[in-house]
Design a protein around this motif. Structure first.
Motif, PDB file in Angstrom:
ATOM      1  N   VAL A 174       0.833  -1.203   0.000  1.00  0.00           N
ATOM      2  CA  VAL A 174       0.000   0.000   0.000  1.00  0.00           C
ATOM      3  C   VAL A 174       0.868   1.254   0.000  1.00  0.00           C
ATOM      4  CG1 VAL A 174      -1.491   1.353   1.533  1.00  0.00           C
ATOM      5  CG2 VAL A 174      -2.058  -1.037   1.037  1.00  0.00           C
ATOM      6  N   GLU A 175       1.898   1.299   0.866  1.00  0.00           N
ATOM      7  CA  GLU A 175       2.669   2.548   0.957  1.00  0.00           C
ATOM      8  C   GLU A 175       3.433   2.843  -0.332  1.00  0.00           C
ATOM      9  OE1 GLU A 175       5.288   2.486   4.305  1.00  0.00           O
ATOM     10  OE2 GLU A 175       6.434   0.766   3.590  1.00  0.00           O
ATOM     11  N   GLU A 176       3.921   1.781  -0.998  1.00  0.00           N
ATOM     12  CA  GLU A 176       4.619   2.006  -2.271  1.00  0.00           C
ATOM     13  C   GLU A 176       3.656   2.488  -3.347  1.00  0.00           C
ATOM     14  OE1 GLU A 176       7.913  -1.170  -3.064  1.00  0.00           O
ATOM     15  OE2 GLU A 176       6.521  -1.984  -1.562  1.00  0.00           O
ATOM     16  N   ASP A 177       2.437   1.979  -3.273  1.00  0.00           N
ATOM     17  CA  ASP A 177       1.436   2.397  -4.236  1.00  0.00           C
ATOM     18  C   ASP A 177       1.115   3.879  -4.091  1.00  0.00           C
ATOM     19  OD1 ASP A 177      -0.411   1.803  -6.302  1.00  0.00           O
ATOM     20  OD2 ASP A 177      -0.508  -0.204  -5.428  1.00  0.00           O
ATOM     21  N   VAL A 178       0.869   4.292  -2.853  1.00  0.00           N
ATOM     22  CA  VAL A 178       0.505   5.691  -2.619  1.00  0.00           C
ATOM     23  C   VAL A 178       1.699   6.610  -2.900  1.00  0.00           C
ATOM     24  CG1 VAL A 178      -0.399   7.310  -0.902  1.00  0.00           C
ATOM     25  CG2 VAL A 178      -1.247   4.960  -0.955  1.00  0.00           C
ATOM     26  N   ALA A 179       2.911   6.078  -2.718  1.00  0.00           N
ATOM     27  CA  ALA A 179       4.128   6.890  -2.935  1.00  0.00           C
ATOM     28  C   ALA A 179       4.456   7.060  -4.413  1.00  0.00           C
ATOM     29  CB  ALA A 179       5.323   6.230  -2.235  1.00  0.00           C
ATOM     30  N   PHE A 180       3.851   6.243  -5.258  1.00  0.00           N
ATOM     31  CA  PHE A 180       4.236   6.235  -6.674  1.00  0.00           C
ATOM     32  C   PHE A 180       4.104   7.623  -7.329  1.00  0.00           C
ATOM     33  CE2 PHE A 180       3.320   5.886 -11.174  1.00  0.00           C
ATOM     34  CZ  PHE A 180       4.400   5.151 -11.608  1.00  0.00           C
ATOM     35  N   GLY A 181       2.950   8.248  -7.139  1.00  0.00           N
ATOM     36  CA  GLY A 181       2.694   9.558  -7.761  1.00  0.00           C
ATOM     37  C   GLY A 181       3.683  10.623  -7.308  1.00  0.00           C
ATOM     38  N   PRO A 182       3.797  10.841  -5.995  1.00  0.00           N
ATOM     39  CA  PRO A 182       4.730  11.867  -5.494  1.00  0.00           C
ATOM     40  C   PRO A 182       6.176  11.634  -5.951  1.00  0.00           C
ATOM     41  CG  PRO A 182       3.333  11.081  -3.705  1.00  0.00           C
ATOM     42  CD  PRO A 182       2.964  10.291  -4.916  1.00  0.00           C
ATOM     43  N   LEU A 183       6.641  10.389  -5.931  1.00  0.00           N
ATOM     44  CA  LEU A 183       8.015  10.111  -6.370  1.00  0.00           C
ATOM     45  C   LEU A 183       8.150  10.390  -7.868  1.00  0.00           C
ATOM     46  CD1 LEU A 183       8.889   6.827  -4.418  1.00  0.00           C
ATOM     47  CD2 LEU A 183       9.747   9.141  -3.977  1.00  0.00           C
ATOM     48  N   ASN A 184       7.091  10.024  -8.593  1.00  0.00           N
ATOM     49  CA  ASN A 184       7.082  10.210 -10.041  1.00  0.00           C
ATOM     50  C   ASN A 184       7.191  11.680 -10.443  1.00  0.00           C
ATOM     51  OD1 ASN A 184       6.943   8.974 -12.585  1.00  0.00           O
ATOM     52  ND2 ASN A 184       4.770   9.530 -12.774  1.00  0.00           N
ATOM     53  N   ILE A 185       6.630  12.578  -9.638  1.00  0.00           N
ATOM     54  CA  ILE A 185       6.740  14.004  -9.964  1.00  0.00           C
ATOM     55  C   ILE A 185       7.983  14.622  -9.323  1.00  0.00           C
ATOM     56  CG2 ILE A 185       4.292  14.371 -10.446  1.00  0.00           C
ATOM     57  CD1 ILE A 185       3.954  15.580  -7.681  1.00  0.00           C
ATOM     58  N   ARG A 193     -10.282   3.210  -1.457  1.00  0.00           N
ATOM     59  CA  ARG A 193      -9.705   4.252  -0.599  1.00  0.00           C
ATOM     60  C   ARG A 193      -8.203   4.406  -0.819  1.00  0.00           C
ATOM     61  NH1 ARG A 193     -11.607   3.408   5.269  1.00  0.00           N
ATOM     62  NH2 ARG A 193     -12.495   1.392   4.668  1.00  0.00           N
ATOM     63  N   ILE A 194      -7.519   3.286  -1.103  1.00  0.00           N
ATOM     64  CA  ILE A 194      -6.081   3.381  -1.392  1.00  0.00           C
ATOM     65  C   ILE A 194      -5.861   4.120  -2.723  1.00  0.00           C
ATOM     66  CG2 ILE A 194      -3.959   2.082  -1.851  1.00  0.00           C
ATOM     67  CD1 ILE A 194      -4.934   2.003   1.080  1.00  0.00           C
ATOM     68  N   ALA A 195      -6.716   3.814  -3.702  1.00  0.00           N
ATOM     69  CA  ALA A 195      -6.597   4.513  -4.994  1.00  0.00           C
ATOM     70  C   ALA A 195      -6.806   6.019  -4.787  1.00  0.00           C
ATOM     71  CB  ALA A 195      -7.602   3.957  -5.991  1.00  0.00           C
ATOM     72  N   ILE A 196      -7.762   6.371  -3.940  1.00  0.00           N
ATOM     73  CA  ILE A 196      -8.004   7.789  -3.645  1.00  0.00           C
ATOM     74  C   ILE A 196      -6.790   8.389  -2.931  1.00  0.00           C
ATOM     75  CG2 ILE A 196      -9.425   9.392  -2.295  1.00  0.00           C
ATOM     76  CD1 ILE A 196     -11.839   7.535  -2.883  1.00  0.00           C
ATOM     77  N   ALA A 197      -6.209   7.640  -1.979  1.00  0.00           N
ATOM     78  CA  ALA A 197      -5.028   8.137  -1.260  1.00  0.00           C
ATOM     79  C   ALA A 197      -3.877   8.421  -2.233  1.00  0.00           C
ATOM     80  CB  ALA A 197      -4.587   7.125  -0.200  1.00  0.00           C
ATOM     81  N   GLY A 198      -3.723   7.538  -3.227  1.00  0.00           N
ATOM     82  CA  GLY A 198      -2.663   7.719  -4.221  1.00  0.00           C
ATOM     83  C   GLY A 198      -2.829   9.017  -5.001  1.00  0.00           C
TER      84      GLY A 198
END
Ligand code: ADP
Ligand code: ADP
Length: 229
Positions: A98-109, A147-152
């Motif tokens: 879960v944490e890697e999933d939510v972190a994907f967007g921020p790291l990507n930018i 909810r995880i998708a929303i968190a991401g």
């Protein structure tokens, strides 16, 4: 102020299907809007125009008062400003935890590990999923995945959040949980646009409703205006 606007949008899929037929649709900053319509009406197709995943066959999309242009750099910017949560969370969740999933967007930018960590924590707290950091997303329930998708998306700090059928496949309790979360995010100032074919749940939460059918907007107004005749 209009934060999202579609002007005279026509969209034809490569196979010739005309999915959008001269759509005019505008959302004010801070609004919570529901796009209501049956399956196949064009809801997903319209949404995919708002962050430039689809480019209209004709017409114009404005985001934050500016005409959307389809150069790579502008698209990157618009995708931070407008976050889309897809109907099926499995299209969005692919990391081992879960944490890697939510972190994907921020790291990507290009955000730092430290800032990303903070955003992951805040987003999981907002959606009520703290404690799930190390779990594999595919083991979660439908509502939890949602909810995880929303968190991401939240972790990208968008100003507009678009959700395609956010309550589909959820039991009534799971569905109200999601809608309550969206209501809270909207109360904090985020502009929210949701699509649904569900006439029952949405009017409780949406401030404005646009009804779409066969690629055309056929009605719009407050829930009272739309449903009282
Ligand atoms: P909704 O989200 O309201 O269910 P869609 O935007 O998915 O509606 O679909 C609108 C219309 O476009 C439908 O007729 C659908 O079959 C068609 N459509 C959607 N995606 C494609 C595609 N990739 N290729 C061709 N037609 C499509
Ligand atoms: P939604 O309700 O979100 O529109 P659908 O079940 O209609 O979802 O579509 C799921 C996927 O199939 C989407 O990626 C959509 O673009 C694609 N799709 C839908 N209709 C068609 C079609 N007629 N031809 C090709 N792809 C389609």
């Amino acid at each position: 102020m209009k934060i999202i606007e579609a002007k005279d949008i026509v969209y034809k899929y490569p196979d010739g299907t005309k999915a959008l037929d001269n759509i005019n649709f505008a959302v004010e900053k801070g609004d919570m809007v529901a796009l209501l319509g049956p399956n196949g009406a064009g809801k997903s197709t319209l949404f995919l125009h708002f962050n430039g995943i689809l480019e209209p066959s004709s017409g114009e999309i404005d985001v934050d008062g500016e005409k959307l242009n389809y150069k790579k750099k502008s698209l990157l910017r618009v995708r931070q400003f407008v976050g889309i949560v897809f109907q099926n969370p499995d299209d969005q969740l692919f990391a081992p935890t879960v944490e890697e999933d939510v972190a994907f967007g921020p790291l990507n930018i290009g955000l730092t590990q430290e800032e990303t960590k903070k955003r992951v924590k805040d987003s999981l707290r907002k959606v009520g999923m703290e404690g799930f950091e190390k779990k594999p997303p595919h083991h979660l329930s439908g509502g939890q995945k949602k909810r995880i998708a929303i968190a991401g998306i939240l972790a990208m700090d968008p100003k507009v959040m678009i959700l395609d059928e956010p309550t589909s496949g959820l039991d009534p309790k799971g569905a109200s949980k999601i809608l309550k979360l969206l209501y809270e995010l909207n109360a904090e100032g985020m502009t929210i646009i949701i699509s649904t074919h569900d006439v029952d749940l949405v009017p409780i939460y949406a401030k404005n409703i646009h009804v779409i059918k066969d690629g055309k907007i056929i009605k719009k107004g407050s829930p009272h205006e739309v449903f009282d005749d």
